[in-house]
Design a protein around this motif. Sequence first.
Motif, PDB file in Angstrom:
ATOM      1  N   GLY A 174      18.059  12.435   4.366  1.00 59.17           N
ATOM      2  CA  GLY A 174      17.366  11.334   5.019  1.00 59.17           C
ATOM      3  C   GLY A 174      17.056  10.238   4.032  1.00 59.17           C
ATOM      4  N   PHE A 175      16.207   9.356   4.441  1.00 54.69           N
ATOM      5  CA  PHE A 175      15.859   8.238   3.574  1.00 54.69           C
ATOM      6  C   PHE A 175      14.369   8.193   3.274  1.00 54.69           C
ATOM      7  CE2 PHE A 175      16.371   6.833   7.953  1.00 54.69           C
ATOM      8  CZ  PHE A 175      15.133   6.286   8.239  1.00 54.69           C
ATOM      9  N   TYR A 176      13.684   9.316   3.481  1.00 57.84           N
ATOM     10  CA  TYR A 176      12.266   9.411   3.151  1.00 57.84           C
ATOM     11  C   TYR A 176      12.083  10.159   1.841  1.00 57.84           C
ATOM     12  CZ  TYR A 176      11.064   8.034   7.911  1.00 57.84           C
ATOM     13  OH  TYR A 176      10.927   7.353   9.080  1.00 57.84           O
ATOM     14  N   VAL A 188       2.333   2.734   2.410  1.00 57.22           N
ATOM     15  CA  VAL A 188       2.837   4.089   2.612  1.00 57.22           C
ATOM     16  C   VAL A 188       2.003   4.742   3.710  1.00 57.22           C
ATOM     17  CG1 VAL A 188       3.597   4.312   0.207  1.00 57.22           C
ATOM     18  CG2 VAL A 188       1.331   5.125   0.856  1.00 57.22           C
ATOM     19  N   LEU A 189       2.432   5.891   4.172  1.00 56.65           N
ATOM     20  CA  LEU A 189       1.652   6.672   5.132  1.00 56.65           C
ATOM     21  C   LEU A 189       1.237   7.983   4.477  1.00 56.65           C
ATOM     22  CD1 LEU A 189       3.647   6.100   8.411  1.00 56.65           C
ATOM     23  CD2 LEU A 189       1.338   5.303   7.889  1.00 56.65           C
ATOM     24  N   ALA A 190      -0.053   8.204   4.429  1.00 54.32           N
ATOM     25  CA  ALA A 190      -0.595   9.421   3.814  1.00 54.32           C
ATOM     26  C   ALA A 190      -0.073  10.653   4.537  1.00 54.32           C
ATOM     27  CB  ALA A 190      -2.120   9.396   3.858  1.00 54.32           C
ATOM     28  N   GLY A 191       0.108  11.711   3.775  1.00 57.64           N
ATOM     29  CA  GLY A 191       0.598  12.965   4.331  1.00 57.64           C
ATOM     30  C   GLY A 191      -0.285  13.517   5.435  1.00 57.64           C
ATOM     31  N   ARG A 246       4.317   9.694   2.601  1.00 51.40           N
ATOM     32  CA  ARG A 246       5.722   9.553   2.954  1.00 51.40           C
ATOM     33  C   ARG A 246       6.055   8.073   2.993  1.00 51.40           C
ATOM     34  NH1 ARG A 246       8.538  12.174   8.234  1.00 51.40           N
ATOM     35  NH2 ARG A 246       7.168  10.778   9.328  1.00 51.40           N
ATOM     36  N   THR A 247       7.191   7.763   2.449  1.00 49.14           N
ATOM     37  CA  THR A 247       7.671   6.390   2.501  1.00 49.14           C
ATOM     38  C   THR A 247       9.185   6.413   2.657  1.00 49.14           C
ATOM     39  OG1 THR A 247       7.527   4.216   1.455  1.00 49.14           O
ATOM     40  CG2 THR A 247       7.920   6.076  -0.013  1.00 49.14           C
ATOM     41  N   ALA A 248       9.691   5.367   3.242  1.00 50.63           N
ATOM     42  CA  ALA A 248      11.127   5.284   3.488  1.00 50.63           C
ATOM     43  C   ALA A 248      11.779   4.333   2.503  1.00 50.63           C
ATOM     44  CB  ALA A 248      11.383   4.792   4.915  1.00 50.63           C
ATOM     45  N   THR A 249      12.971   4.692   2.089  1.00 54.95           N
ATOM     46  CA  THR A 249      13.720   3.806   1.200  1.00 54.95           C
ATOM     47  C   THR A 249      14.138   2.526   1.913  1.00 54.95           C
ATOM     48  OG1 THR A 249      15.789   4.943   1.720  1.00 54.95           O
ATOM     49  CG2 THR A 249      14.567   5.700  -0.223  1.00 54.95           C
ATOM     50  N   SER A 250      14.057   2.512   3.228  1.00 51.01           N
ATOM     51  CA  SER A 250      14.454   1.321   3.989  1.00 51.01           C
ATOM     52  C   SER A 250      13.591   0.106   3.658  1.00 51.01           C
ATOM     53  CB  SER A 250      14.411   1.608   5.488  1.00 51.01           C
ATOM     54  OG  SER A 250      13.105   1.962   5.892  1.00 51.01           O
ATOM     55  N   ILE A 251      12.425   0.310   3.059  1.00 46.90           N
ATOM     56  CA  ILE A 251      11.599  -0.836   2.670  1.00 46.90           C
ATOM     57  C   ILE A 251      12.277  -1.667   1.586  1.00 46.90           C
ATOM     58  CG2 ILE A 251       9.432   0.287   3.300  1.00 46.90           C
ATOM     59  CD1 ILE A 251       8.910   0.731   0.299  1.00 46.90           C
ATOM     60  N   LEU A 252      13.295  -1.101   0.960  1.00 46.82           N
ATOM     61  CA  LEU A 252      13.998  -1.807  -0.113  1.00 46.82           C
ATOM     62  C   LEU A 252      15.121  -2.699   0.391  1.00 46.82           C
ATOM     63  CD1 LEU A 252      14.382   1.216  -2.550  1.00 46.82           C
ATOM     64  CD2 LEU A 252      12.612  -0.551  -2.591  1.00 46.82           C
TER      65      LEU A 252
END
Length: 117
Positions: free
Chosen positions: A18-20, A55-58, A71-77
């Motif tokens: 995935g991308f997370y 980011v979103l806390a676990g 958790r964060t997504a690489t899509s922010i890049l």
Amino acid sequence: MYDVVIRGGAECRPPTGGFYVYPDFEPLRETLAGKSVVGGESLQRHLLDNCGIAVLAGVHFGDAARALRFRTATSILYGATRAEQQAALDAPDPLAVGHVRAALDAIEAGFAELAGP
């Protein structure tokens, strides 16, 4: 993104499908406590307020409130516009694309701030 969180002092499994990324900043608990970061929500708030990193806390995904994970997504890049996103997708080395490199540098600086005094 994985390398950036590792250099920032977190433990993290490499993403495999995935991308997370889901880094764990437990190794920095003592340092973070000095910044009033004692759990996922305070880590989330600190990153946004002090570093401009969203980011979103676990805890929002069922993690323990005290866990220093998010958790964060690489899509922010990828970029804010379709043109930026397409440029990142088309690039032979996406990490060298200006807006991608700038976003990674900003995230890395934010994680360095977390680890610092």
